[in-house]
Enzyme design. Sequence first.
Site, PDB file in Angstrom:
ATOM      1  N   SER A 136       0.936  -1.306   0.053  1.00  0.00           N
ATOM      2  CA  SER A 136       0.036   0.162  -0.083  1.00  0.00           C
ATOM      3  C   SER A 136       0.917   1.273  -0.043  1.00  0.00           C
ATOM      4  CB  SER A 136      -0.928  -0.007   1.373  1.00  0.00           C
ATOM      5  OG  SER A 136      -1.511   1.189   1.225  1.00  0.00           O
ATOM      6  N   TYR A 149      -1.973  -0.959  10.152  1.00  0.00           N
ATOM      7  CA  TYR A 149      -2.052  -1.377   8.783  1.00  0.00           C
ATOM      8  C   TYR A 149      -0.959  -0.689   7.900  1.00  0.00           C
ATOM      9  CZ  TYR A 149      -3.770  -1.255   4.117  1.00  0.00           C
ATOM     10  OH  TYR A 149      -4.027  -1.631   2.624  1.00  0.00           O
TER      11      TYR A 149
END
Length: 253
Positions: A136, A149
């Site tokens: 990401s 995350y």
Amino acid sequence: MDITRSTVFIAGATSGIGLELARRFAAAGSSVVIGGRRTDLLDELAADGFDTVPIDVTAEDSVARARDTILRGHPDLDTIVTMSGIAVPEDLRDPAHFGAARQMIDTNLLGTIRVIDAFTPHLVGRGDGTVITVTSGIGFLPFPLMPTYAASKAGVHAYTEALRAQLAGTGVEVAELVPPAVATTEEQARLNPRALDLGEFATEVMDLLGADPTPREILVKGVLMHRWAERDGTYDDLVAQRSQALATLPGRQ
């Protein structure tokens, strides 16, 4: 990689980016197996003509069963995509966040490792193939509202780099897909007007995957500011800007 004739397993592709990429691989001519936890969605996708397999990447026995099922039906499997992932906001002032943190590490980081471990002997034995991990932009430019995350995706990036080094000379390519924010639903598009359109994102990704050689990092234009923030000297300002989202946490008004 040749996206027109690969046999691809995507773990975590019952919705969102994973499902869109599954459809794009199939449209390009590849055979696709979709893995996921939700059997209702798997049944719907099977009715649409996809091969499907249940898999829970947090459970080694589930991953092993999925691998065995896939390789029985598709002994020519040459590509795996580790798409499974969850993202949860956390308030680090509240120790109750730890449960969510543990779940994200188990799914995003350890789940990636479990899937790779399950299929590496097969791919190395073939002498060719592709592993595509999914990280990401948040792994390179943290979003303080989602600290674990970000940490899990940064961990997958580092693991991918090491995997590529260890598999050098085996014929197995290792690529890292680095998505920015992508609007996979109308609600997400409404909440984040800057999120990329899913279709446009997928088109750009498939063009990059089809390049020869396959890029080590699959970077759409919309993620470049995240990936190169430190190099470009914009890192501190962007993290400060993204920290404004912390005001959405309870008690932070």
